[in-house]
Motif scaffolding. Structure first.
Motif, PDB file in Angstrom:
ATOM      1  N   ARG A 204      35.639 -38.862 -49.211  1.00 29.87           N
ATOM      2  CA  ARG A 204      36.110 -38.470 -47.875  1.00 29.87           C
ATOM      3  C   ARG A 204      35.280 -39.111 -46.767  1.00 29.87           C
ATOM      4  O   ARG A 204      35.850 -39.596 -45.771  1.00 29.87           O
ATOM      5  N   TYR A 205      33.950 -39.102 -46.939  1.00 27.33           N
ATOM      6  CA  TYR A 205      33.094 -39.440 -45.800  1.00 27.33           C
ATOM      7  C   TYR A 205      32.570 -40.873 -45.786  1.00 27.33           C
ATOM      8  O   TYR A 205      32.361 -41.437 -44.704  1.00 27.33           O
ATOM      9  N   LEU A 206      32.352 -41.500 -46.935  1.00 27.06           N
ATOM     10  CA  LEU A 206      31.795 -42.856 -46.890  1.00 27.06           C
ATOM     11  C   LEU A 206      32.724 -43.852 -46.191  1.00 27.06           C
ATOM     12  O   LEU A 206      32.247 -44.686 -45.415  1.00 27.06           O
ATOM     13  N   PRO A 207      34.034 -43.791 -46.428  1.00 25.33           N
ATOM     14  CA  PRO A 207      34.901 -44.755 -45.733  1.00 25.33           C
ATOM     15  C   PRO A 207      34.938 -44.607 -44.222  1.00 25.33           C
ATOM     16  O   PRO A 207      35.408 -45.518 -43.529  1.00 25.33           O
ATOM     17  N   THR A 208      34.466 -43.506 -43.680  1.00 24.69           N
ATOM     18  CA  THR A 208      34.489 -43.313 -42.224  1.00 24.69           C
ATOM     19  C   THR A 208      33.461 -44.176 -41.502  1.00 24.69           C
ATOM     20  O   THR A 208      33.556 -44.352 -40.285  1.00 24.69           O
ATOM     21  N   GLY A 209      32.439 -44.669 -42.231  1.00 23.98           N
ATOM     22  CA  GLY A 209      31.364 -45.403 -41.585  1.00 23.98           C
ATOM     23  C   GLY A 209      30.358 -44.519 -40.877  1.00 23.98           C
ATOM     24  O   GLY A 209      29.451 -45.019 -40.202  1.00 23.98           O
ATOM     25  N   ARG A 210      30.484 -43.211 -41.047  1.00 29.27           N
ATOM     26  CA  ARG A 210      29.606 -42.281 -40.329  1.00 29.27           C
ATOM     27  C   ARG A 210      28.433 -41.797 -41.180  1.00 29.27           C
ATOM     28  O   ARG A 210      27.619 -41.020 -40.699  1.00 29.27           O
TER      29      ARG A 210
END
Length: 271
Positions: A204-210
């Motif tokens: 969920r979170y790694l692809p956001t770049g955050r």
């Protein structure tokens, strides 16, 4: 291929702190992190980094204090950050500025900012506005200095009443602060204890770049990542598949001496 940074606060503790840089380099690490630099002159630490070909990739802003000596002593006195604590704004700002000053000397791109322990009788939600305000100011300072600030969800077993515990709460703070200079430090040890379902959180979170930094340790003992209930071989492969290019900090307590426990890295070493 995962890039691992040795955490010199938890690893190589059989050696004096300043000798841990050489030991990490001898064991093939090219990057290090640690909790705090404030007990040493930053130029001394920079010399150790340069002598051993190491990159400083992360350290924490002071947990409290208005002067360097107070900042260096604050963790051992039980302080765990001030970003969300009423009446502590002066300490928070002083700490961020000191951290940015040290980061300049150490050429360190990322600084973790501690939120603090929710005071007795206070609801966490009531502190969110203050935390956002402090982080907005801090992110602005970091941007001017060319650095990135991080916030990290930490489990309540290790740090009771810590303000920030969940990945979704961390990303809500990022939404509220709305700055490219504030990102998340995702510690998979803490994530497993609080939430579980770690692989789904990574997807969920790694692809956001955050997510700008990951840390690892076994659960529940916080030892090498080749034991315990998390299947790190699978998680490291997943991180690679997701194309994440950041550093993975080895923030674990070796079970029986640092060097004796480094075999877990073998599948992930170049060549």
């Amino acid at each position: 291929m995962p890039q691992f940074a040795a955490n010199l606060s938890l690893m190589y503790t059989e050696l004096p702190f300043l000798d841990r840089f050489a030991a990490a380099a001898e064991d093939g690490f090219t990057a290090v992190e640690y909790l705090f630099p404030y007990a040493w002159d930053a130029r001394t630490l920079r010399a150790r980094l340069q002598a051993h070909g190491l990159q400083q990739v992360l350290f924490n802003a002071p947990p409290a204090g208005l002067g360097r000596a107070a900042m260096a002593a604050a963790w051992d006195q039980g302080e765990r950050g001030t970003a969300a604590l009423p009446g502590r704004q002066a300490e928070f700002r002083a700490g961020v500025l000191q951290a940015l000053e040290d980061a300049e000397v150490l050429d360190c791109p990322r600084i973790h900012v501690l939120s603090g322990i929710v005071p007795p009788g206070v609801e966490r939600e009531s502190l969110k506005g203050l935390c956002v305000e402090n982080l907005q100011w801090a992110a602005e300072q970091a941007g001017r200095a060319g650095r990135t600030l991080l916030i990290e969800p930490i489990n309540l077993r290790d740090m009771p009443r810590y303000f920030l515990n969940r990945q979704d709460h961390a990303h809500e703070l990022l939404d509220a602060v709305d700055s490219p200079h504030l990102k998340v430090q995702m510690d998979l040890y803490h994530c497993q204890i609080v939430e579980g379902d770690v692989a789904t959180k990574l997807r969920r979170y790694l692809p956001t770049g955050r997510v700008a930094h990951i840390q690892v340790a076994s659960v529940p003992e916080r030892q090498e990542p080749d034991r315990g209930e998390l299947h790190y071989s699978y998680l490291f492969e997943l991180i690679d598949q997701l194309g994440w290019q950041g550093w993975i900090g080895c923030e674990y307590r070796p079970a029986a001496g640092t060097r004796a426990g480094l075999g877990w890295r073998a599948p992930w070493l170049p060549g």
